[in-house]
Design a protein around this motif. Structure first.
Motif, PDB file in Angstrom:
ATOM      1  N   SER A   8      18.105 -22.449   6.294  1.00 15.13           N
ATOM      2  CA  SER A   8      17.343 -21.517   5.457  1.00 15.13           C
ATOM      3  C   SER A   8      17.138 -20.214   6.198  1.00 15.13           C
ATOM      4  CB  SER A   8      15.971 -22.112   5.089  1.00 15.13           C
ATOM      5  OG  SER A   8      16.099 -23.317   4.381  1.00 15.13           O
ATOM      6  N   PHE A   9      17.148 -19.117   5.459  1.00 11.56           N
ATOM      7  CA  PHE A   9      16.802 -17.821   6.038  1.00 11.56           C
ATOM      8  C   PHE A   9      16.242 -16.939   4.947  1.00 11.56           C
ATOM      9  CE2 PHE A   9      20.945 -16.746   4.398  1.00 11.56           C
ATOM     10  CZ  PHE A   9      21.791 -17.746   4.866  1.00 11.56           C
ATOM     11  N   SER A  10      15.429 -15.966   5.359  1.00 14.15           N
ATOM     12  CA  SER A  10      14.762 -15.092   4.398  1.00 14.15           C
ATOM     13  C   SER A  10      14.573 -13.706   5.000  1.00 14.15           C
ATOM     14  CB  SER A  10      13.406 -15.677   3.987  1.00 14.15           C
ATOM     15  OG  SER A  10      12.549 -15.789   5.109  1.00 14.15           O
ATOM     16  N   TRP A 106      20.991 -18.789 -11.007  1.00 16.41           N
ATOM     17  CA  TRP A 106      21.988 -18.160 -10.155  1.00 16.41           C
ATOM     18  C   TRP A 106      23.238 -19.025 -10.068  1.00 16.41           C
ATOM     19  CZ3 TRP A 106      17.190 -19.827  -8.701  1.00 16.41           C
ATOM     20  CH2 TRP A 106      17.142 -21.031  -8.010  1.00 16.41           C
ATOM     21  N   GLN A 107      24.338 -18.353  -9.746  1.00 20.59           N
ATOM     22  CA  GLN A 107      25.598 -19.022  -9.473  1.00 20.59           C
ATOM     23  C   GLN A 107      26.252 -18.345  -8.273  1.00 20.59           C
ATOM     24  OE1 GLN A 107      28.281 -19.559 -12.923  1.00 20.59           O
ATOM     25  NE2 GLN A 107      26.623 -18.749 -14.189  1.00 20.59           N
ATOM     26  N   LEU A 108      27.000 -19.113  -7.511  1.00 20.48           N
ATOM     27  CA  LEU A 108      27.795 -18.546  -6.425  1.00 20.48           C
ATOM     28  C   LEU A 108      29.256 -18.809  -6.760  1.00 20.48           C
ATOM     29  CD1 LEU A 108      26.044 -19.273  -3.024  1.00 20.48           C
ATOM     30  CD2 LEU A 108      26.300 -17.095  -4.198  1.00 20.48           C
ATOM     31  N   ARG A 109      29.842 -17.948  -7.552  1.00 24.55           N
ATOM     32  CA  ARG A 109      31.224 -18.143  -7.957  1.00 24.55           C
ATOM     33  C   ARG A 109      32.157 -17.895  -6.770  1.00 24.55           C
ATOM     34  NH1 ARG A 109      31.051 -15.218 -13.974  1.00 24.55           N
ATOM     35  NH2 ARG A 109      29.525 -16.686 -14.857  1.00 24.55           N
ATOM     36  N   GLY A 110      33.189 -18.688  -6.708  1.00 21.01           N
ATOM     37  CA  GLY A 110      34.143 -18.571  -5.615  1.00 21.01           C
ATOM     38  C   GLY A 110      33.924 -19.575  -4.511  1.00 21.01           C
ATOM     39  N   LEU A 111      32.780 -20.289  -4.561  1.00 21.12           N
ATOM     40  CA  LEU A 111      32.479 -21.283  -3.525  1.00 21.12           C
ATOM     41  C   LEU A 111      32.413 -22.694  -4.103  1.00 21.12           C
ATOM     42  CD1 LEU A 111      29.769 -19.515  -1.323  1.00 21.12           C
ATOM     43  CD2 LEU A 111      32.242 -19.587  -0.999  1.00 21.12           C
ATOM     44  N   ASP A 112      32.938 -22.864  -5.293  1.00 19.45           N
ATOM     45  CA  ASP A 112      32.871 -24.173  -5.952  1.00 19.45           C
ATOM     46  C   ASP A 112      33.526 -25.271  -5.121  1.00 19.45           C
ATOM     47  OD1 ASP A 112      33.308 -21.778  -7.768  1.00 19.45           O
ATOM     48  OD2 ASP A 112      32.350 -23.169  -9.168  1.00 19.45           O
ATOM     49  N   TYR A 113      34.501 -24.884  -4.311  1.00 21.40           N
ATOM     50  CA  TYR A 113      35.231 -25.883  -3.545  1.00 21.40           C
ATOM     51  C   TYR A 113      34.495 -26.315  -2.285  1.00 21.40           C
ATOM     52  CZ  TYR A 113      36.551 -21.953  -0.519  1.00 21.40           C
ATOM     53  OH  TYR A 113      36.505 -20.857   0.310  1.00 21.40           O
ATOM     54  N   VAL A 114      33.415 -25.628  -1.900  1.00 23.46           N
ATOM     55  CA  VAL A 114      32.670 -26.014  -0.698  1.00 23.46           C
ATOM     56  C   VAL A 114      31.189 -26.285  -0.976  1.00 23.46           C
ATOM     57  CG1 VAL A 114      34.186 -24.858   0.942  1.00 23.46           C
ATOM     58  CG2 VAL A 114      32.298 -23.580  -0.093  1.00 23.46           C
ATOM     59  N   LEU A 115      30.654 -25.741  -2.089  1.00 23.59           N
ATOM     60  CA  LEU A 115      29.236 -25.910  -2.399  1.00 23.59           C
ATOM     61  C   LEU A 115      29.055 -26.366  -3.838  1.00 23.59           C
ATOM     62  CD1 LEU A 115      27.254 -22.888  -0.858  1.00 23.59           C
ATOM     63  CD2 LEU A 115      27.043 -25.288  -0.266  1.00 23.59           C
ATOM     64  N   LEU A 122      18.348 -20.198  -4.286  1.00 17.46           N
ATOM     65  CA  LEU A 122      18.131 -18.767  -4.032  1.00 17.46           C
ATOM     66  C   LEU A 122      16.794 -18.348  -4.612  1.00 17.46           C
ATOM     67  CD1 LEU A 122      19.154 -15.870  -3.274  1.00 17.46           C
ATOM     68  CD2 LEU A 122      20.095 -15.760  -5.597  1.00 17.46           C
ATOM     69  N   GLY A 123      16.037 -17.620  -3.828  1.00 20.52           N
ATOM     70  CA  GLY A 123      14.778 -17.062  -4.305  1.00 20.52           C
ATOM     71  C   GLY A 123      14.803 -15.550  -4.174  1.00 20.52           C
ATOM     72  N   VAL A 124      14.523 -14.857  -5.266  1.00 24.86           N
ATOM     73  CA  VAL A 124      14.454 -13.393  -5.259  1.00 24.86           C
ATOM     74  C   VAL A 124      13.197 -12.978  -6.022  1.00 24.86           C
ATOM     75  CG1 VAL A 124      15.547 -11.214  -5.882  1.00 24.86           C
ATOM     76  CG2 VAL A 124      16.969 -13.177  -5.252  1.00 24.86           C
ATOM     77  N   ARG A 125      12.352 -12.210  -5.378  1.00 28.05           N
ATOM     78  CA  ARG A 125      11.140 -11.702  -6.025  1.00 28.05           C
ATOM     79  C   ARG A 125      10.916 -10.257  -5.612  1.00 28.05           C
ATOM     80  NH1 ARG A 125       6.520 -16.475  -5.511  1.00 28.05           N
ATOM     81  NH2 ARG A 125       7.635 -18.070  -6.728  1.00 28.05           N
ATOM     82  N   GLY A 126      10.379  -9.490  -6.535  1.00 23.58           N
ATOM     83  CA  GLY A 126      10.106  -8.102  -6.220  1.00 23.58           C
ATOM     84  C   GLY A 126       9.034  -7.523  -7.125  1.00 23.58           C
ATOM     85  N   LEU A 142       8.170  -3.881  -3.259  1.00 22.27           N
ATOM     86  CA  LEU A 142       8.484  -4.913  -2.276  1.00 22.27           C
ATOM     87  C   LEU A 142       9.546  -5.823  -2.868  1.00 22.27           C
ATOM     88  CD1 LEU A 142       6.827  -7.750  -3.285  1.00 22.27           C
ATOM     89  CD2 LEU A 142       4.912  -6.269  -2.675  1.00 22.27           C
ATOM     90  N   MET A 143      10.383  -6.348  -1.994  1.00 25.52           N
ATOM     91  CA  MET A 143      11.453  -7.247  -2.412  1.00 25.52           C
ATOM     92  C   MET A 143      11.656  -8.292  -1.324  1.00 25.52           C
ATOM     93  SD  MET A 143      13.769  -8.000  -4.736  1.00 25.52           S
ATOM     94  CE  MET A 143      14.011  -6.497  -5.695  1.00 25.52           C
ATOM     95  N   GLU A 144      11.744  -9.539  -1.732  1.00 29.77           N
ATOM     96  CA  GLU A 144      11.987 -10.600  -0.766  1.00 29.77           C
ATOM     97  C   GLU A 144      13.077 -11.535  -1.297  1.00 29.77           C
ATOM     98  OE1 GLU A 144       8.574 -13.877  -1.920  1.00 29.77           O
ATOM     99  OE2 GLU A 144       8.083 -12.336  -0.439  1.00 29.77           O
ATOM    100  N   MET A 145      13.879 -12.036  -0.386  1.00 30.15           N
ATOM    101  CA  MET A 145      14.941 -12.972  -0.726  1.00 30.15           C
ATOM    102  C   MET A 145      14.915 -14.118   0.275  1.00 30.15           C
ATOM    103  SD  MET A 145      18.187 -10.426  -1.561  1.00 30.15           S
ATOM    104  CE  MET A 145      19.166 -11.800  -2.215  1.00 30.15           C
ATOM    105  N   ASN A 146      15.139 -15.330  -0.219  1.00 29.56           N
ATOM    106  CA  ASN A 146      15.275 -16.471   0.672  1.00 29.56           C
ATOM    107  C   ASN A 146      16.369 -17.387   0.152  1.00 29.56           C
ATOM    108  OD1 ASN A 146      13.814 -18.611  -1.090  1.00 29.56           O
ATOM    109  ND2 ASN A 146      12.368 -16.899  -0.975  1.00 29.56           N
ATOM    110  N   VAL A 147      17.070 -18.003   1.071  1.00 30.75           N
ATOM    111  CA  VAL A 147      18.217 -18.851   0.747  1.00 30.75           C
ATOM    112  C   VAL A 147      18.110 -20.156   1.517  1.00 30.75           C
ATOM    113  CG1 VAL A 147      20.714 -19.102   0.949  1.00 30.75           C
ATOM    114  CG2 VAL A 147      19.754 -16.906   0.261  1.00 30.75           C
ATOM    115  N   THR A 148      18.374 -21.251   0.838  1.00 25.41           N
ATOM    116  CA  THR A 148      18.470 -22.560   1.474  1.00 25.41           C
ATOM    117  C   THR A 148      19.720 -23.247   0.931  1.00 25.41           C
ATOM    118  OG1 THR A 148      16.070 -22.797   1.678  1.00 25.41           O
ATOM    119  CG2 THR A 148      17.386 -24.805   1.809  1.00 25.41           C
ATOM    120  N   PHE A 149      20.558 -23.756   1.808  1.00 22.63           N
ATOM    121  CA  PHE A 149      21.750 -24.444   1.316  1.00 22.63           C
ATOM    122  C   PHE A 149      22.194 -25.537   2.283  1.00 22.63           C
ATOM    123  CE2 PHE A 149      23.327 -20.881   3.778  1.00 22.63           C
ATOM    124  CZ  PHE A 149      24.416 -21.392   4.486  1.00 22.63           C
TER     125      PHE A 149
END
Length: 214
Positions: A8-10, A106-115, A122-126, A142-149
C-alpha cells in the motif's frame, strides 16, 4: 482481495492560492456548476463522459509502474456540499460551499493478465473551495490518493521499500498534474465565468431600462 503479499502507498497535495473574487459573482456560485468545473479540469471529451447527475467517467493517460503499463478508468463522484452536509476534515464551517470529488469505481485496463479486479483497491478524494478572511479570498483544495494491491508474481521479488518509493512517485506525479489543472485551468475558467455572468447581468439591466414615450 485475495490472500497474498500486499503493498500500500498513499500521497496527498494541497492548493492555497490568492483568489480575486468579484462580490457580484462569488466563487461559491461558480462551484455550483459542477459540469463546467469538470470540463475545465478534464477538457478532452474523448477521454471523459457524464454518467449521471453526480458521476463522470475519466479515461486517464497511461501509468507506468516499473515494466507494467496501466490504463486507469475512474468513475468520479462530484458533489457540492453546504455547511452541515459533512465537510472533509480541516475545512472551516464558515466556508459556505465545498465541491468534493471521490472515486466510486475503477478499472486498470491493460493489467488483466497480472491483476484481478479484486486484487486492487484505489482511493481518490478531493475538495475545492474558497475561503475569505474578511479582506481577501483564497482558493483552497486538497487531493489524496491511496492504493493497495496484491503483488503479482512479477513484482513479488522486488523489495517492498523500493515498490513503495516508486508507487509514491507515481501518485505524486498524478496529484501534481491534477494540482496544475486546478491552479491554472479552474482559475482561468472562473475568470471567464465571472465575466460572462457580469455581462449577462449588465445586459439584463440595460434591457429593463424603460425608454421615454415619444
Amino acid at each position: 482481495m485475495q490472500a497474498g503479499r500486499t503493498v500500500s502507498f498513499s500521497s496527498e497535495l494541497s492548493t492555497d492560492l490568492p483568489l480575486y473574487e468579484p462580490s457580484e459573482v462569488p466563487f461559491q456560485q461558480y462551484l455550483s456548476d459542477r459540469e463546467r468545473i469538470f470540463q475545465a479540469i478534464f477538457p478532452d471529451k474523448r477521454r471523459s463522459e457524464k454518467l449521471n447527475d453526480e458521476e463522470w467517467r475519466i479515461h486517464m493517460l497511461p501509468i507506468e509502474f516499473l515494466f507494467l503499463t496501466a490504463f486507469p478508468v475512474i468513475d468520479m463522484s462530484i458533489i457540492v456540499k453546504a455547511p452541515g452536509q459533512g465537510y472533509p476534515p480541516g475545512i472551516s464551517k464558515n466556508v459556505k460551499k465545498v465541491l468534493t470529488l471521490e472515486a466510486t469505481r475503477w478499472q486498470l485496463r491493460g493489467l488483466d493478465y497480472v491483476l484481478q479486479p479484486s486484487d486492487f483497491v484505489l482511493g481518490v478524494r478531493g475538495a475545492l473551495y474558497s475561503e475569505n478572511n474578511g479582506v481577501r479570498s483564497r482558493l483552497k483544495g486538497l487531493m489524496e490518493m491511496n492504493v493497495t494491491f496484491v503483488l503479482p508474481p512479477a513484482l513479488a521479488v522486488i523489495p517492498e521499500d523500493i515498490l513503495k518509493s516508486i508507487g509514491h512517485s507515481v501518485l505524486i506525479q498524478l496529484l501534481e498534474n491534477m494540482k496544475e489543472k486546478v491552479n491554472r485551468k479552474v482559475l482561468a475558467d472562473y475568470r471567464d465565468y465571472a465575466k460572462e455572468q457580469t455581462n449577462a447581468s449588465q445586459g439584463w439591466r440595460e434591457g429593463q431600462v424603460i425608454k421615454p414615450a415619444l
